[in-house]
Design a protein around this motif. Structure first.
Motif, PDB file in Angstrom:
ATOM      1  N   LEU A   1     -11.943   1.122   4.172  1.00 30.25           N
ATOM      2  CA  LEU A   1     -10.530   0.787   4.010  1.00 30.25           C
ATOM      3  C   LEU A   1      -9.711   2.024   3.659  1.00 30.25           C
ATOM      4  CD1 LEU A   1     -10.807  -2.582   2.046  1.00 30.25           C
ATOM      5  CD2 LEU A   1     -10.414  -2.234   4.490  1.00 30.25           C
ATOM      6  N   GLU A   2     -10.288   2.920   2.880  1.00 27.74           N
ATOM      7  CA  GLU A   2      -9.611   4.178   2.571  1.00 27.74           C
ATOM      8  C   GLU A   2      -9.523   5.038   3.828  1.00 27.74           C
ATOM      9  OE1 GLU A   2      -7.465   6.668   0.202  1.00 27.74           O
ATOM     10  OE2 GLU A   2      -8.255   4.711  -0.373  1.00 27.74           O
TER      11      GLU A   2
ATOM     12  N   LYS B   1      -6.759   3.817   5.968  1.00 28.55           N
ATOM     13  CA  LYS B   1      -5.461   4.248   5.450  1.00 28.55           C
ATOM     14  C   LYS B   1      -5.172   5.684   5.890  1.00 28.55           C
ATOM     15  CE  LYS B   1      -4.602   3.300   1.138  1.00 28.55           C
ATOM     16  NZ  LYS B   1      -4.564   3.392  -0.344  1.00 28.55           N
TER      17      LYS B   1
ATOM     18  N   SER C   1      -1.724  -4.311   0.032  1.00 22.24           N
ATOM     19  CA  SER C   1      -2.743  -3.416  -0.506  1.00 22.24           C
ATOM     20  C   SER C   1      -4.014  -4.182  -0.831  1.00 22.24           C
ATOM     21  CB  SER C   1      -2.234  -2.720  -1.769  1.00 22.24           C
ATOM     22  OG  SER C   1      -2.316  -3.590  -2.880  1.00 22.24           O
TER      23      SER C   1
ATOM     24  N   ARG D   1      -4.034   5.921   9.443  1.00 25.38           N
ATOM     25  CA  ARG D   1      -2.654   5.472   9.670  1.00 25.38           C
ATOM     26  C   ARG D   1      -1.626   6.546   9.335  1.00 25.38           C
ATOM     27  NH1 ARG D   1      -4.536   0.594   7.173  1.00 25.38           N
ATOM     28  NH2 ARG D   1      -3.486   1.148   5.228  1.00 25.38           N
TER      29      ARG D   1
ATOM     30  N   SER E   1       0.837  -1.193   0.000  1.00 25.89           N
ATOM     31  CA  SER E   1       0.000   0.000   0.000  1.00 25.89           C
ATOM     32  C   SER E   1       0.875   1.248   0.000  1.00 25.89           C
ATOM     33  CB  SER E   1      -0.900  -0.006   1.231  1.00 25.89           C
ATOM     34  OG  SER E   1      -1.758   1.102   1.239  1.00 25.89           O
ATOM     35  N   GLY E   2       0.561   2.186  -0.911  1.00 25.26           N
ATOM     36  CA  GLY E   2       1.352   3.405  -1.026  1.00 25.26           C
ATOM     37  C   GLY E   2       2.599   3.172  -1.849  1.00 25.26           C
TER      38      GLY E   2
END
Length: 681
Positions: free
Chosen positions: A406-407, A410, A109, A413, A56-57
């Motif tokens: 889920l977004e 994120k 991800s 975090r 992710s990212g």
């Protein structure tokens, strides 16, 4: 064998870098790549099948080993047996954590399932403009067959997740001749049994789609020119953009402060000059990577490009109110009891025909990338309109992704913002000495910094040190020149959207007794410090009042503004002028939320540009000490017996602007280690 040594990982990183280096292949931080292979289990020593996938990212072009998630394939495949169905597919993301192989690496991800379940050793999922153009065309499925025949298949739109991974795996199994697929409303996925084959297949899909659009598309998909929307001459539009940027930034910061970015590329200007741009802009962007950064649609000015600036500003305020109301309706139309709270109703993209595009984000990089993504969206709209009609995914689907739990997780975090995040600072005399220390401290606390200095080379050196164009901008400016000060603020507006924090630091000193002080000595010091601070503060007030976001102006005055020292008439009088400007402007600008404060340093010898320029030798002669001992001399005459450094002055600037002294204005803070004669009363 460690992950770093595994040949599959080496090949994966090399492929990712090549694909990510070309913007035709995927956008910044978009897409993900993977490789499967075997490695020893550290417990049993037996061979274990693993998946390495971009986490992710991060960005493909700069992907490192630390940006990969390593997972056990047997456990990932076993998730099919416990998959609870589409309504609960989000639960599968948490399950990925139980499939991890060892510690470290990136968080898996949402696309991990796609890479794990597709039966191929290497998989690429990318967001090329050409592929998304087919994916977002009204008859994308037919066009995909026409473009690729049987080698690439169509997968209807589905939100990223476990079910999409199952869908793609099933399509591949049912069509063994395929090298990849076009994902409706989304992007492309390609696969291969070697890294080279996978990369070749990805590029085949991307380049074939490009050639298809070029060979079959009509030449003017955005329609004929629109009256009043032709691009203005470059100098004219840049001047208008600099004037409008603070107004627009203030509007875009209604919910929370934002940093701005301006783009007037040919792609943007041509789109805005055409008849169809209002219709297409209203349809919004489609690919999830796009609208998560650009919002579902932009704000578009509906006045001619050369309309009077006051009329443009007034109309933008009206359109902004309409935009916020429409966004709230959009949220309320689709939100459920479990939806996250509305994050903000301001636009991320503002389009001004004839001038260009203003994009916004929590920092400069985010603002710049939002603009780049809207340029991608323009390419997508052009491609889709050239062979069909642009048909993005349904608004309800956009909402499901924008307000996806889920977004939201994120976002939670993300680290807490630094105290000066989303603030833009301009420091005069920022190329050396105290100014350099102030620029460093403000940048370290999260600010974007404009380093203004008459020494262009010194300013550029500091800006590079602070992190380059996403963090800092160097401008050559003589503070005694109205034109150069105005140009510095225009540069700040174009680079970052405006200015929130100005530090009047530029200074000079010539220490002489009264009878030896020439009119030129007097004039040059008053021009730089008294006049220069006035000019910078006046321009700052113009920008800050246009933004409507408040702001800070800090004067680096001196102990000598209140202390009558010997042989120092011109410098002391100029510093006293600065000190009173603080009081005058604090009284005048407080109604706009602009705080004006000062710092009174003394004895800053080490690292000081003024002392290095001859002032140190003059003051050492006055006090009868060697120049190299001047700092120690100043320290011993203070109450604390401590030498004052540029960093101590920078600390005071941050103390005044970092948020803790939000109700303080008209104050001077001594940074002199304690000089009783300079105590403020």
């Amino acid at each position: 064998m460690s992950t770093r040594q595994h040949p599959a990982v080496e090949a994966l990183l090399e492929r990712s870098h090549r694909l990510g280096a070309d913007p035709r292949n995927t956008n910044y931080a978009g897409g993900n790549t993977s490789a499967k292979g075997t490695a020893p289990d550290p417990v049993t020593g037996g061979a274990t099948e693993l998946l390495w996938v971009k986490g992710s990212g991060g960005d493909l072009g700069t992907l490192t080993e630390g940006g990969l998630a390593a997972l056990r394939l047997d456990r990932l495949r076993a998730l099919k047996e416990v998959y609870p169905g589409l309504a609960r597919e989000d639960e599968m993301v948490a399950a990925f954590d139980f499939c991890l192989h060892g510690k470290g690496g990136a968080a898996p991800s949402i696309d991990t399932a796609m890479h794990a379940l597709v039966d191929a050793a290497h998989v690429d999922h990318l967001h090329p403009d050409s592929g998304i153009a087919l994916a977002c065309a009204a008859d994308g499925e037919k066009l995909t067959r026409q473009c690729f025949g049987q080698s690439v298949v169509w997968v209807p739109w589905r939100r990223p997740g476990f079910q999409l991974g199952l869908d793609i795996a099933a399509v591949k199994d049912a069509n063994p001749q395929t090298v990849g697929c076009v994902l409706g409303g989304h992007g492309i996925t390609a696969w291969g049994e070697s890294s080279e084959e996978c990369e070749r297949n990805s590029l085949y899909i991307i380049r074939t789609a490009e050639e298809f659009l070029a060979g079959h598309g009509r030449p003017d998909p955005f329609g004929p020119p629109r009256e009043g929307c032709a691009p203005l001459p470059r100098d004219v539009r840049r001047e208008r953009a600099a004037a409008l940027a603070p107004v627009i930034r203030g509007l875009a910061s209604t919910d929370r402060p934002q940093v701005g970015h301006f783009t007037d590329s040919d792609t943007v200007l041509d789109f805005l000059s055409r008849q169809e741009h209002p219709r297409l802009a209203a349809l919004g962007t489609s690919c999830p990577d796009h609208f998560l950064r650009t919002k579902v649609r932009p704000l578009v000015l509906d006045l001619p490009g050369d309309a009077p600036l006051d009329d443009v500003a007034a109309r933008l305020r009206e359109l902004h109110e309409d935009y916020r109301a429409a966004y709230r309706v959009y949220y309320e139309r689709h939100a459920t009891a479990g939806s996250p709270a509305m994050r903000g109703a301001d636009p991320a993209i503002v389009l001004v025909p004839g001038v260009g595009m203003f994009s916004f984000g929590k920092d400069k990089q985010t603002a710049r990338v939002a603009g780049e993504f809207y340029v991608n969206a323009i390419h997508v709209m052009r491609g889709a309109e050239s062979v069909s009609s642009y048909s993005p995914i349904e608004e309800s689907e956009k909402f499901r992704i924008e307000y996806w739990e889920l977004e939201e997780a994120k976002l939670r975090r993300m680290p807490a913002p630094k105290p000066l995040a989303a603030r833009v600072a301009l420091v005069t005399g920022g190329g050396s000495g105290i100014g350099r220390a102030i620029a460093r401290r403000l940048a370290a606390e999260g600010a974007c910094v404009v380093v203004a200095d008459r020494d262009a080379e010194g300013a550029a050196e500091v800006a590079d040190e602070l992190g380059g164009t996403d963090r800092a901008l160097a401008v050559e400016a003589d503070v005694t020149s109205e034109e150069e000060i105005a140009a510095a603020f225009r540069s700040a507006a174009l680079a970052f959207g405006g200015v929130d924090l100005v530090v009047n630091n530029a200074g000079i000193s010539r220490s002489k007794p009264l009878l030896e002080t020439t009119a030129k000595d007097w004039d040059v010091q008053h021009r730089i410090m008294a006049r220069g601070s006035f000019l910078a503060s006046r321009e700052a007030a113009r920008v800050m009042t246009a933004q409507g976001m408040g702001g800070d102006i800090v004067y680096i005055a001196s102990k000598n503004s209140v202390f009558a020292g010997p042989d120092n008439i011109a410098y002391g009088a100029a510093k006293a002028d600065q000190a009173h400007q603080v009081r005058l402007l604090a009284a005048e600008l407080g109604g706009h939320g602009i705080r004006v404060n000062g710092v009174n340093p003394d004895g800053v010898v080490r690292g000081s540009g003024i002392f290095a320029g001859g002032w140190g030798a003059q003051r050492a002669a006055v006090y009868g000490v060697p120049e190299e001992k001047l700092g120690e001399f100043y320290a011993q005459r203070t109450l604390l017996k401590r030498e004052v450094l540029p960093e101590h002055v920078a600390n005071a600037v941050f103390a005044l602007t970092g948020g803790e002294l939000s109700h303080t204005t008209g104050l001077h803070i001594p940074v002199d280690a304690g000089v009783a004669a300079a105590f403020l009363r």
